[in-house]
Write a protein that holds these residues in place. Structure first.
Motif, PDB file in Angstrom:
ATOM      1  N   LEU A 422     -16.609 -12.983 -22.331  1.00 47.69           N
ATOM      2  CA  LEU A 422     -15.755 -13.764 -21.460  1.00 47.69           C
ATOM      3  C   LEU A 422     -16.157 -14.370 -20.402  1.00 47.69           C
ATOM      4  O   LEU A 422     -16.167 -15.426 -19.754  1.00 47.69           O
ATOM      5  N   THR A 423     -17.415 -13.652 -19.827  1.00 42.36           N
ATOM      6  CA  THR A 423     -18.139 -14.041 -18.236  1.00 42.36           C
ATOM      7  C   THR A 423     -18.656 -15.393 -18.631  1.00 42.36           C
ATOM      8  O   THR A 423     -18.586 -16.186 -17.922  1.00 42.36           O
ATOM      9  N   GLU A 424     -19.420 -15.344 -19.589  1.00 40.48           N
ATOM     10  CA  GLU A 424     -20.259 -16.568 -20.263  1.00 40.48           C
ATOM     11  C   GLU A 424     -19.313 -17.501 -20.409  1.00 40.48           C
ATOM     12  O   GLU A 424     -19.645 -18.822 -20.110  1.00 40.48           O
ATOM     13  N   TRP A 425     -18.342 -17.437 -21.186  1.00 36.86           N
ATOM     14  CA  TRP A 425     -17.195 -18.397 -21.428  1.00 36.86           C
ATOM     15  C   TRP A 425     -16.723 -19.087 -20.400  1.00 36.86           C
ATOM     16  O   TRP A 425     -16.851 -20.255 -20.276  1.00 36.86           O
ATOM     17  N   ARG A 426     -16.462 -18.195 -19.336  1.00 30.20           N
ATOM     18  CA  ARG A 426     -16.074 -19.084 -18.122  1.00 30.20           C
ATOM     19  C   ARG A 426     -17.199 -19.569 -17.276  1.00 30.20           C
ATOM     20  O   ARG A 426     -16.772 -20.837 -16.693  1.00 30.20           O
ATOM     21  N   ALA A 427     -18.159 -19.131 -17.369  1.00 29.18           N
ATOM     22  CA  ALA A 427     -19.299 -19.947 -16.671  1.00 29.18           C
ATOM     23  C   ALA A 427     -19.562 -21.241 -17.362  1.00 29.18           C
ATOM     24  O   ALA A 427     -19.739 -22.144 -16.520  1.00 29.18           O
ATOM     25  N   ARG A 428     -19.630 -21.326 -18.567  1.00 30.80           N
ATOM     26  CA  ARG A 428     -19.680 -22.550 -19.393  1.00 30.80           C
ATOM     27  C   ARG A 428     -18.858 -23.428 -19.037  1.00 30.80           C
ATOM     28  O   ARG A 428     -18.984 -24.689 -18.834  1.00 30.80           O
ATOM     29  N   ILE A 429     -17.390 -23.262 -18.898  1.00 27.25           N
ATOM     30  CA  ILE A 429     -16.290 -23.832 -18.645  1.00 27.25           C
ATOM     31  C   ILE A 429     -16.557 -24.546 -17.209  1.00 27.25           C
ATOM     32  O   ILE A 429     -16.016 -25.623 -16.849  1.00 27.25           O
ATOM     33  N   ALA A 430     -16.787 -23.703 -16.383  1.00 27.36           N
ATOM     34  CA  ALA A 430     -17.078 -23.984 -14.862  1.00 27.36           C
ATOM     35  C   ALA A 430     -18.248 -25.140 -14.889  1.00 27.36           C
ATOM     36  O   ALA A 430     -18.037 -26.016 -14.230  1.00 27.36           O
ATOM     37  N   GLU A 431     -19.364 -25.074 -15.679  1.00 24.79           N
ATOM     38  CA  GLU A 431     -20.295 -25.905 -15.662  1.00 24.79           C
ATOM     39  C   GLU A 431     -19.706 -27.160 -15.954  1.00 24.79           C
ATOM     40  O   GLU A 431     -20.298 -28.332 -15.417  1.00 24.79           O
ATOM     41  N   LEU A 432     -18.776 -27.338 -17.100  1.00 29.16           N
ATOM     42  CA  LEU A 432     -18.386 -28.529 -17.759  1.00 29.16           C
ATOM     43  C   LEU A 432     -17.130 -29.177 -16.909  1.00 29.16           C
ATOM     44  O   LEU A 432     -16.794 -30.238 -17.137  1.00 29.16           O
ATOM     45  N   THR A 433     -16.968 -28.531 -15.846  1.00 34.35           N
ATOM     46  CA  THR A 433     -15.751 -28.964 -14.947  1.00 34.35           C
ATOM     47  C   THR A 433     -15.986 -29.216 -13.373  1.00 34.35           C
ATOM     48  O   THR A 433     -15.008 -28.964 -12.628  1.00 34.35           O
ATOM     49  N   ASP A 434     -17.215 -28.835 -13.112  1.00 35.99           N
ATOM     50  CA  ASP A 434     -17.564 -28.567 -11.748  1.00 35.99           C
ATOM     51  C   ASP A 434     -16.626 -27.717 -10.965  1.00 35.99           C
ATOM     52  O   ASP A 434     -16.491 -27.922  -9.926  1.00 35.99           O
ATOM     53  N   ASN A 435     -16.485 -26.600 -11.535  1.00 34.85           N
ATOM     54  CA  ASN A 435     -15.921 -25.199 -11.035  1.00 34.85           C
ATOM     55  C   ASN A 435     -14.330 -25.771 -10.700  1.00 34.85           C
ATOM     56  O   ASN A 435     -13.863 -25.202  -9.407  1.00 34.85           O
ATOM     57  N   VAL A 436     -13.829 -26.430 -11.362  1.00 40.84           N
ATOM     58  CA  VAL A 436     -12.595 -26.812 -11.027  1.00 40.84           C
ATOM     59  C   VAL A 436     -11.481 -25.580 -11.000  1.00 40.84           C
ATOM     60  O   VAL A 436     -11.718 -24.899 -11.772  1.00 40.84           O
ATOM     61  N   GLU A 437     -10.701 -25.459  -9.981  1.00 39.44           N
ATOM     62  CA  GLU A 437      -9.677 -24.290  -9.913  1.00 39.44           C
ATOM     63  C   GLU A 437      -8.216 -24.871 -10.489  1.00 39.44           C
ATOM     64  O   GLU A 437      -7.715 -25.754 -10.141  1.00 39.44           O
ATOM     65  N   VAL A 438      -7.976 -24.374 -11.662  1.00 40.50           N
ATOM     66  CA  VAL A 438      -6.931 -24.623 -12.516  1.00 40.50           C
ATOM     67  C   VAL A 438      -5.548 -24.290 -11.645  1.00 40.50           C
ATOM     68  O   VAL A 438      -5.654 -23.136 -11.169  1.00 40.50           O
ATOM     69  N   SER A 439      -4.749 -25.181 -11.526  1.00 43.26           N
ATOM     70  CA  SER A 439      -3.336 -24.713 -10.810  1.00 43.26           C
ATOM     71  C   SER A 439      -2.422 -23.702 -11.577  1.00 43.26           C
ATOM     72  O   SER A 439      -1.864 -22.855 -10.978  1.00 43.26           O
ATOM     73  N   ASN A 440      -2.198 -24.131 -12.838  1.00 47.65           N
ATOM     74  CA  ASN A 440      -1.358 -23.049 -13.578  1.00 47.65           C
ATOM     75  C   ASN A 440      -1.908 -23.203 -15.033  1.00 47.65           C
ATOM     76  O   ASN A 440      -2.197 -24.350 -15.438  1.00 47.65           O
ATOM     77  N   GLY A 441      -1.217 -22.539 -15.851  1.00 42.96           N
ATOM     78  CA  GLY A 441      -1.436 -22.431 -17.362  1.00 42.96           C
ATOM     79  C   GLY A 441      -1.092 -23.797 -18.073  1.00 42.96           C
ATOM     80  O   GLY A 441      -1.663 -24.237 -18.996  1.00 42.96           O
ATOM     81  N   ASP A 442       0.279 -24.225 -17.493  1.00 40.48           N
ATOM     82  CA  ASP A 442       0.566 -25.338 -18.431  1.00 40.48           C
ATOM     83  C   ASP A 442       0.055 -26.534 -18.386  1.00 40.48           C
ATOM     84  O   ASP A 442      -0.178 -27.493 -19.213  1.00 40.48           O
ATOM     85  N   THR A 443      -0.747 -26.783 -17.138  1.00 40.97           N
ATOM     86  CA  THR A 443      -1.413 -28.102 -16.863  1.00 40.97           C
ATOM     87  C   THR A 443      -3.045 -27.783 -17.093  1.00 40.97           C
ATOM     88  O   THR A 443      -3.786 -28.796 -16.846  1.00 40.97           O
ATOM     89  N   ALA A 444      -3.517 -26.646 -17.579  1.00 44.32           N
ATOM     90  CA  ALA A 444      -4.996 -26.362 -17.452  1.00 44.32           C
ATOM     91  C   ALA A 444      -5.806 -27.284 -18.510  1.00 44.32           C
ATOM     92  O   ALA A 444      -6.798 -27.718 -17.696  1.00 44.32           O
ATOM     93  N   ALA A 445      -5.170 -27.366 -19.724  1.00 39.99           N
ATOM     94  CA  ALA A 445      -6.030 -28.387 -20.351  1.00 39.99           C
ATOM     95  C   ALA A 445      -6.407 -29.718 -19.797  1.00 39.99           C
ATOM     96  O   ALA A 445      -7.462 -30.311 -19.860  1.00 39.99           O
TER      97      ALA A 445
END
Length: 500
Positions: A422-445
């Motif tokens: 999971l740690t690497e999974w989150r890191a890869r998502i952060a790389e592809l999204t410029d460390n965006v902070e998701v506001s909530n689960g409904d709009t995350a995608a």
């Protein structure tokens, strides 16, 4: 007398199978979506152990669903995943319907009442809160539910050892389903004061048939995450809040859920029938587990929520409430009390809106059969047909169907977190999204895809160099060579030495 008995049995069989066909029609109506759909875009691909060996997500086996992948991976060598998906769906649907019709008869209600209850349950999406389901696509948990439903049927008939084996298999196919079910069954049997020797036999047989998943889960859990708390906090709050975060469940739904349990308790607490007493206690223990999940969330014990203690209670309580309504209301002697109980039942059903939710499911089924592909899918199909098999593609992490259409490796998927990484999974998502902070689960995608399309050329170059990517799919405009384009997406060639 013998002839009358034979005729009754023939009528029962006829009513059983006519009810089965009636219900199967509604299952197709609500869930006969194109294959693959939703989770099937990922889980059916997992049946091939050699699928995309150069993809990070698929580079390790899915240990938690090992038994499912092993057994149903065999026909996947012969048939397409679409065929395997349909055959699996139909087999699971038929088995579950047979089990539910048998379980419904413990309430001593006619088959038409059982059928109406199941149709209403299906129309209400099978769960009041939590978005859990038994009928849907073909995946490990649906096979687990087949085993669990037949296990409940067997335990209610006091056939303990065969039922214990099925309960163990429910865990082996899907630990998150089988784990809480096994404890709820054990507690219900204990409260029914069955002999301790019999209870010990049930525990041993269940454990033996749970071994395939126990070994796999233990192996996975030995891989410690250095960010265990933060990883599971992200999963609970943003990746899967509709399943894991009870604080995001509708409060009215949770109130109704426990109101249904109270109704079932009042109706069945004095029953002389072992089956009904056992199934009532099974529900009560599941309700206790649901409250345990609320406690985990209240104390922010996010890693413990992975076990999903809230999973089973909303599914079984809604269904058993409908069975109990048909059983209890006609048996109330007082006309006033009978009217009050009937109004209570109808008010809950109307409040939950089976017609609106049922129609929405039917519309989704119809829509899934549309053959038109969206722009991203067109781009992915082009990649599958025009790029080397070992190509690595940078793509939005928020598309569930990416592997099915592109048949190429990608960096990461928001929809398929490898729980041992999971740690690497989150890191890869952060790389592809410029460390965006998701506001909530409904709009995350949507937020993740928007952030992906805002990446700068410098960031893309950095990702390309780090992972050795060959192609890029994005809505954004870059200076890389465009090898394919739709109205909204472009496919860029990042490595000019790549031979198509």
């Amino acid at each position: 007398m013998l002839q009358n008995t034979l005729n009754f049995r023939e009528d029962s069989r006829r009513f059983f199978w006519s009810s089965f066909l009636f219900l199967l029609f509604f299952v197709f109506l609500f869930h006969g979506k194109s294959v693959p759909f939703s989770n099937e875009f990922i889980y059916l691909l997992r049946l091939d152990p050699n699928f995309l060996p150069n993809d990070w997500t698929f580079s390790k086996p899915a240990n938690e669903h090992w038994l499912f992948n092993f057994l149903f991976g065999l026909p996947a060598y012969i048939f397409s995943i679409e065929t395997v998906g349909w055959l699996g769906r139909i087999a699971v649907w038929c088995a579950c319907l047979i089990a539910l019709l048998k379980i419904g008869k413990f309430w001593r209600i006619p088959f038409w009442a059982i059928s109406v209850s199941i149709v209403l349950w299906l129309a209400l999406t099978q769960s009041v809160v939590g978005e859990e389901w038994i009928f849907g696509g073909f995946e490990a948990k649906t096979v687990s539910y087949v085993c669990l439903l037949f296990a409940l049927c067997g335990f209610a008939r006091e056939k303990k050892l065969t039922s214990a084996a099925l309960l163990g298999l429910a865990f082996s196919f899907h630990p998150a389903v089988g784990f809480w079910a096994a404890f709820a069954v054990g507690a219900a049997l204990l409260f029914e004061k069955i002999p301790l020797v019999d209870l010990a036999k049930v525990a041993v047989v269940t454990a033996v048939f749970s071994l395939p998943a126990l070994i796999a889960v233990f192996t996975e859990q030995t891989i410690a995450s250095v960010n265990l708390y933060e990883d599971w906090r992200y999963i609970v709050l943003f990746r899967a809040p509709s399943n894991l975060d009870p604080f995001q469940f509708p409060k009215s739904g949770m109130i109704l859920l426990f109101a249904m349990l109270a109704f079932n308790f009042i109706a069945l607490k004095k029953s002389q029938d072992f089956a009904l007493r056992f199934l009532l206690k099974f529900q009560i223990v599941l309700g206790a587990f649901f409250l345990l999940g609320l406690a985990f969330r209240a104390f922010e014990l996010f890693p413990l929520l992975r076990s999903m203690p809230m999973r089973l209670f909303p599914v079984f309580t809604l269904l058993f409430f409908l069975f109990t309504a048909f059983y209890f209301v006609p048996r109330i002697a007082s006309k006033t009390n009978k009217l009050i109980a009937a109004i209570f039942v109808l008010a809950i059903i109307v409040w939950l809106n089976p017609f609106g939710k049922g129609w929405s499911q039917i519309a989704q089924t119809t829509q899934s059969r549309a053959t038109a592909r969206d722009d991203f899918q067109k781009a992915a199909i082009w990649i599958a047909e025009n790029t080397p098999q070992n190509a690595l593609v940078i793509e939005p992490p928020s598309r569930r169907e990416v592997w099915y259409f592109s048949k190429r490796a990608t960096l990461v998927s928001y929809y398929y977190p490898p729980y041992d990484r999971l740690t690497e999974w989150r890191a890869r998502i952060a790389e592809l999204t410029d460390n965006v902070e998701v506001s909530n689960g409904d709009t995350a995608a949507a937020e993740l895809e928007s952030a992906f399309n805002r990446l700068s050329a410098t960031q893309i170059d950095k990702i390309k160099q780090k992972y050795g990517a060959n192609f890029l799919v994005s809505r954004a405009t870059y200076s890389y060579p465009v090898v394919f384009a739709t109205e909204t997406y472009k496919v860029y060639q990042l490595d000019t030495n790549t031979e198509n």
